[in-house]
Scaffold this motif. Structure first.
Motif, PDB file in Angstrom:
ATOM      1  N   GLY A   5       5.855  -6.686  -1.596  1.00  0.00           N
ATOM      2  CA  GLY A   5       5.084  -5.540  -2.055  1.00  0.00           C
ATOM      3  C   GLY A   5       5.372  -5.143  -3.484  1.00  0.00           C
ATOM      4  O   GLY A   5       6.156  -5.769  -4.200  1.00  0.00           O
ATOM      5  N   ARG A   6       4.763  -4.065  -3.917  1.00  0.00           N
ATOM      6  CA  ARG A   6       4.802  -3.645  -5.320  1.00  0.00           C
ATOM      7  C   ARG A   6       6.142  -3.053  -5.722  1.00  0.00           C
ATOM      8  O   ARG A   6       6.542  -3.153  -6.870  1.00  0.00           O
ATOM      9  CB  ARG A   6       3.677  -2.637  -5.584  1.00  0.00           C
ATOM     10  N   ARG A   7       6.828  -2.417  -4.792  1.00  0.00           N
ATOM     11  CA  ARG A   7       8.101  -1.763  -5.148  1.00  0.00           C
ATOM     12  C   ARG A   7       9.269  -2.656  -4.740  1.00  0.00           C
ATOM     13  O   ARG A   7      10.244  -2.224  -4.149  1.00  0.00           O
ATOM     14  CB  ARG A   7       8.188  -0.393  -4.472  1.00  0.00           C
ATOM     15  N   ASN A   8       9.154  -3.930  -5.126  1.00  0.00           N
ATOM     16  CA  ASN A   8      10.186  -4.905  -4.762  1.00  0.00           C
ATOM     17  C   ASN A   8      11.397  -4.784  -5.667  1.00  0.00           C
ATOM     18  O   ASN A   8      11.410  -3.986  -6.617  1.00  0.00           O
ATOM     19  CB  ASN A   8       9.613  -6.319  -4.810  1.00  0.00           C
ATOM     20  N   CYS A   9      12.413  -5.589  -5.402  1.00  0.00           N
ATOM     21  CA  CYS A   9      13.632  -5.566  -6.209  1.00  0.00           C
ATOM     22  C   CYS A   9      13.347  -6.089  -7.599  1.00  0.00           C
ATOM     23  O   CYS A   9      12.786  -7.181  -7.765  1.00  0.00           O
ATOM     24  CB  CYS A   9      14.703  -6.409  -5.519  1.00  0.00           C
ATOM     25  N   ILE A  31      15.792   3.980  -7.525  1.00  0.00           N
ATOM     26  CA  ILE A  31      15.826   3.637  -6.101  1.00  0.00           C
ATOM     27  C   ILE A  31      15.248   4.769  -5.252  1.00  0.00           C
ATOM     28  O   ILE A  31      14.466   4.524  -4.339  1.00  0.00           O
ATOM     29  CB  ILE A  31      17.266   3.322  -5.653  1.00  0.00           C
ATOM     30  N   ALA A  32      15.614   6.012  -5.560  1.00  0.00           N
ATOM     31  CA  ALA A  32      15.165   7.162  -4.775  1.00  0.00           C
ATOM     32  C   ALA A  32      14.121   7.985  -5.522  1.00  0.00           C
ATOM     33  O   ALA A  32      13.940   9.165  -5.242  1.00  0.00           O
ATOM     34  CB  ALA A  32      16.365   8.033  -4.410  1.00  0.00           C
ATOM     35  N   ALA A  33      13.413   7.363  -6.452  1.00  0.00           N
ATOM     36  CA  ALA A  33      12.461   8.086  -7.297  1.00  0.00           C
ATOM     37  C   ALA A  33      11.127   8.303  -6.601  1.00  0.00           C
ATOM     38  O   ALA A  33      10.732   7.532  -5.716  1.00  0.00           O
ATOM     39  CB  ALA A  33      12.238   7.315  -8.597  1.00  0.00           C
ATOM     40  N   SER A  34      10.417   9.351  -7.031  1.00  0.00           N
ATOM     41  CA  SER A  34       9.030   9.525  -6.609  1.00  0.00           C
ATOM     42  C   SER A  34       8.193   8.416  -7.225  1.00  0.00           C
ATOM     43  O   SER A  34       8.626   7.750  -8.180  1.00  0.00           O
ATOM     44  CB  SER A  34       8.506  10.891  -7.064  1.00  0.00           C
ATOM     45  N   VAL A  35       6.998   8.207  -6.740  1.00  0.00           N
ATOM     46  CA  VAL A  35       6.178   7.092  -7.212  1.00  0.00           C
ATOM     47  C   VAL A  35       5.874   7.182  -8.706  1.00  0.00           C
ATOM     48  O   VAL A  35       6.039   6.192  -9.432  1.00  0.00           O
ATOM     49  CB  VAL A  35       4.878   6.983  -6.383  1.00  0.00           C
ATOM     50  N   PRO A  36       5.439   8.339  -9.248  1.00  0.00           N
ATOM     51  CA  PRO A  36       5.152   8.399 -10.693  1.00  0.00           C
ATOM     52  C   PRO A  36       6.379   8.098 -11.553  1.00  0.00           C
ATOM     53  O   PRO A  36       6.280   7.398 -12.564  1.00  0.00           O
ATOM     54  CB  PRO A  36       4.662   9.836 -10.903  1.00  0.00           C
ATOM     55  N   ARG A  45       0.799  -1.220   0.000  1.00  0.00           N
ATOM     56  CA  ARG A  45       0.000   0.000   0.000  1.00  0.00           C
ATOM     57  C   ARG A  45       0.836   1.277   0.000  1.00  0.00           C
ATOM     58  O   ARG A  45       0.394   2.302  -0.522  1.00  0.00           O
ATOM     59  CB  ARG A  45      -0.930   0.008   1.218  1.00  0.00           C
ATOM     60  N   CYS A  46       2.023   1.236   0.596  1.00  0.00           N
ATOM     61  CA  CYS A  46       2.837   2.449   0.757  1.00  0.00           C
ATOM     62  C   CYS A  46       4.041   2.391  -0.172  1.00  0.00           C
ATOM     63  O   CYS A  46       4.968   1.610   0.063  1.00  0.00           O
ATOM     64  CB  CYS A  46       3.296   2.585   2.212  1.00  0.00           C
ATOM     65  N   LEU A  47       4.052   3.240  -1.180  1.00  0.00           N
ATOM     66  CA  LEU A  47       5.124   3.223  -2.169  1.00  0.00           C
ATOM     67  C   LEU A  47       6.104   4.382  -2.009  1.00  0.00           C
ATOM     68  O   LEU A  47       7.171   4.381  -2.616  1.00  0.00           O
ATOM     69  CB  LEU A  47       4.539   3.241  -3.582  1.00  0.00           C
ATOM     70  N   ASP A  48       5.751   5.397  -1.216  1.00  0.00           N
ATOM     71  CA  ASP A  48       6.629   6.553  -1.053  1.00  0.00           C
ATOM     72  C   ASP A  48       7.807   6.208  -0.158  1.00  0.00           C
ATOM     73  O   ASP A  48       7.630   5.725   0.963  1.00  0.00           O
ATOM     74  CB  ASP A  48       5.849   7.724  -0.448  1.00  0.00           C
ATOM     75  N   LYS A  49       9.026   6.475  -0.646  1.00  0.00           N
ATOM     76  CA  LYS A  49      10.233   6.182   0.120  1.00  0.00           C
ATOM     77  C   LYS A  49      10.412   7.202   1.246  1.00  0.00           C
ATOM     78  O   LYS A  49      10.063   8.371   1.126  1.00  0.00           O
ATOM     79  CB  LYS A  49      11.467   6.214  -0.797  1.00  0.00           C
ATOM     80  N   MET A  50      11.014   6.739   2.334  1.00  0.00           N
ATOM     81  CA  MET A  50      11.349   7.610   3.457  1.00  0.00           C
ATOM     82  C   MET A  50      12.451   8.579   3.047  1.00  0.00           C
ATOM     83  O   MET A  50      13.236   8.305   2.126  1.00  0.00           O
ATOM     84  CB  MET A  50      11.799   6.736   4.639  1.00  0.00           C
ATOM     85  N   PHE A  51      12.556   9.702   3.729  1.00  0.00           N
ATOM     86  CA  PHE A  51      13.487  10.759   3.341  1.00  0.00           C
ATOM     87  C   PHE A  51      14.946  10.315   3.325  1.00  0.00           C
ATOM     88  O   PHE A  51      15.777  10.934   2.657  1.00  0.00           O
ATOM     89  CB  PHE A  51      13.328  11.974   4.271  1.00  0.00           C
ATOM     90  N   ILE A  52      15.296   9.240   4.053  1.00  0.00           N
ATOM     91  CA  ILE A  52      16.700   8.842   4.106  1.00  0.00           C
ATOM     92  C   ILE A  52      17.229   8.418   2.737  1.00  0.00           C
ATOM     93  O   ILE A  52      18.444   8.427   2.497  1.00  0.00           O
ATOM     94  CB  ILE A  52      16.924   7.701   5.122  1.00  0.00           C
ATOM     95  N   TYR A  53      16.337   8.047   1.810  1.00  0.00           N
ATOM     96  CA  TYR A  53      16.779   7.671   0.477  1.00  0.00           C
ATOM     97  C   TYR A  53      17.331   8.867  -0.293  1.00  0.00           C
ATOM     98  O   TYR A  53      18.007   8.692  -1.306  1.00  0.00           O
ATOM     99  CB  TYR A  53      15.636   7.021  -0.308  1.00  0.00           C
ATOM    100  N   ASP A  54      17.037  10.067   0.188  1.00  0.00           N
ATOM    101  CA  ASP A  54      17.600  11.258  -0.459  1.00  0.00           C
ATOM    102  C   ASP A  54      19.123  11.271  -0.375  1.00  0.00           C
ATOM    103  O   ASP A  54      19.790  11.937  -1.180  1.00  0.00           O
ATOM    104  CB  ASP A  54      17.044  12.529   0.193  1.00  0.00           C
ATOM    105  N   ARG A  73      20.747  10.130  -3.559  1.00  0.00           N
ATOM    106  CA  ARG A  73      20.427  10.838  -4.804  1.00  0.00           C
ATOM    107  C   ARG A  73      21.636  11.474  -5.484  1.00  0.00           C
ATOM    108  O   ARG A  73      21.692  11.512  -6.713  1.00  0.00           O
ATOM    109  CB  ARG A  73      19.350  11.898  -4.546  1.00  0.00           C
ATOM    110  N   PRO A  74      22.624  11.983  -4.735  1.00  0.00           N
ATOM    111  CA  PRO A  74      23.793  12.523  -5.439  1.00  0.00           C
ATOM    112  C   PRO A  74      24.464  11.489  -6.336  1.00  0.00           C
ATOM    113  O   PRO A  74      25.061  11.848  -7.358  1.00  0.00           O
ATOM    114  CB  PRO A  74      24.716  12.939  -4.290  1.00  0.00           C
ATOM    115  N   TYR A  75      24.382  10.207  -5.973  1.00  0.00           N
ATOM    116  CA  TYR A  75      25.001   9.143  -6.764  1.00  0.00           C
ATOM    117  C   TYR A  75      24.092   8.702  -7.901  1.00  0.00           C
ATOM    118  O   TYR A  75      24.495   8.701  -9.068  1.00  0.00           O
ATOM    119  CB  TYR A  75      25.317   7.979  -5.828  1.00  0.00           C
ATOM    120  N   VAL A  76      22.863   8.327  -7.594  1.00  0.00           N
ATOM    121  CA  VAL A  76      22.000   7.678  -8.592  1.00  0.00           C
ATOM    122  C   VAL A  76      20.828   8.534  -9.043  1.00  0.00           C
ATOM    123  O   VAL A  76      20.000   8.074  -9.843  1.00  0.00           O
ATOM    124  CB  VAL A  76      21.474   6.340  -8.037  1.00  0.00           C
TER     125      VAL A  76
END
Length: 392
Positions: free
Chosen positions: A382-386, A56-61, A36-45, A48-51
């Protein structure tokens, strides 16, 4: 945290200063949250400088769009095309390791470099020429970036961008390392794009139907080149997706191979069974492995699954709830941070029995594995699996 959660019903609440995090090690509850929850926690930010923010650190859309495109790069016929490459790289790895027989050493760097080479070929399509594909500067740059990300977790004040950007030397070191990494991926994106455009302009079939080996980058380009120009992925987006694949490819597989070798070497009976099974299938000359050989190696597969269960490359995954989530015995409000503790769930005695902490590959062969599909959580339920999850 994981052990505490396992001993207290599978759902607990921790506070880190002002931040409240719900930790889950229950299979049904983790399946509910991560479906049900696809939004990543802020720690994934922090990565972002790398990838970037394309996978991995993308918004849901953005994740939905790119995941749909990337699915084509993980079709069985595409992965089957990598078997010869895997055999080639395995031979290179064992030859290098053979030089250190009867000595004590840490094989981390040797394995990591080999996996970097392998992923460079499968993700970016770098040419196979028998030479080392990964330079020392590139390998060291990757190490530096990963070290920087780790240090931001180890020293929490560096999580604050103001401190990290202005009061720490880590930012400068990270930027210098990223220039080296991006130089390679930028070069490959440009080269592959020109290659496919040239074939398209000469009216060749750039879908390459029937070709046995295609890199992820080539498949990405083929699935976006025929889209309207305003919807095409930019070179920056393509590079960031490739960087995601590079990171996810080597940073998960390298430690897993190392840990599998440690587990096998720690249990002589397991080592003997693995050896005998391989010899029975491949012969004493150890010919290259074929796709048809894989189902004939059930014990080796069980060893790898047991390694992945006890030592998942990603020990936790974290999301933020956007709506209220009803668990079996608890309700998590909207706007909360939730951590799925994969390490704990994979060792939860409720599902894996009293020997859950033991390395016992036989459990995968004697029907001693849990019935709930989320109990083996290494690839995240869940839906946002590897995206690299095999058919287990």
């Amino acid at each position: 945290m994981g052990e505490w959660t396992n001993n207290n019903g599978g759902v607990t609440k921790f506070t880190f200063g002002p931040i409240v995090v719900y930790v889950i090690s229950s299979a049904p509850d983790m399946s509910t949250v991560f479906t049900r929850c696809l939004d990543k926690m802020f720690i994934y930010d922090l990565i972002r400088p790398y990838v970037g923010a394309e996978l991995i650190a993308a918004s849901v859309p953005v994740w939905k769009r790119n995941r749909r495109i990337l699915d084509a790069a993980f079709k069985p016929h595409v992965l089957d095309g990598y078997i010869n490459l895997f055999n080639h790289q395995a031979a290179r790895l064992t030859e290098t390791m053979a030089n250190h027989v009867d000595t004590e050493m840490d094989f981390t760097n040797i394995i990591t470099r080999n996996l970097l080479e392998t992923v460079s070929q499968t993700a970016m399509g770098m040419k196979i020429d028998g030479e080392d594909l990964i330079t020392d500067s590139y390998s060291k740059a990757v190490d530096k970036v990963m070290e920087t990300i780790t240090d931001r977790f180890r020293y929490p004040w560096n999580i604050l961008d103001f401190v990290f950007n202005n009061l720490s030397t880590l930012k400068k070191e990270q930027d210098e390392a990223l220039k080296i990494i991006w130089s390679l991926s930028d070069q490959m994106v440009k080269h592959k794009k020109e290659e496919i455009l040239d074939k398209h302009n000469h009216r060749q079939d750039y879908q390459k139907k029937g070709v046995k080996f295609q890199s992820s980058l080539e498949i990405l380009l083929e699935n976006t080149m025929n889209v309207e120009n305003d919807n095409m992925l930019t070179d920056l987006q393509l590079r960031q997706i490739v960087d995601n694949l590079m990171l996810a490819g080597f940073d998960t597989t390298a430690p897993t191979i190392l840990l599998a070798l440690v587990c096998i070497g720690s249990y002589p009976s397991v080592q003997e069974k693995v050896y005998n099974e391989i010899i029975n299938v491949l012969g004493k000359e150890a010919r290259p492995i074929l796709k048809e050989d894989l189902p004939k190696l059930p014990y080796l597969e069980a060893v790898m699954k047991e390694t992945l269960r006890l030592y998942p490359s990603g020990t936790v995954v974290a999301r933020t709830t956007t709506t209220e989530v009803q668990l079996e015995n608890f309700t998590i409000p909207a706007g909360c941070h939730v951590m799925g503790h994969i390490w704990a769930l994979n060792r939860n005695k409720e599902y894996w029995g009293p020997d859950a902490d033991e390395f016992r590959p036989e459990r995968w062969l004697d029907d001693a594995v849990p019935t709930h599909p989320a109990a083996f959580a290494t690839f995240s339920p869940g839906r946002r699996n590897c995206i690299g999850e095999p058919s287990l």
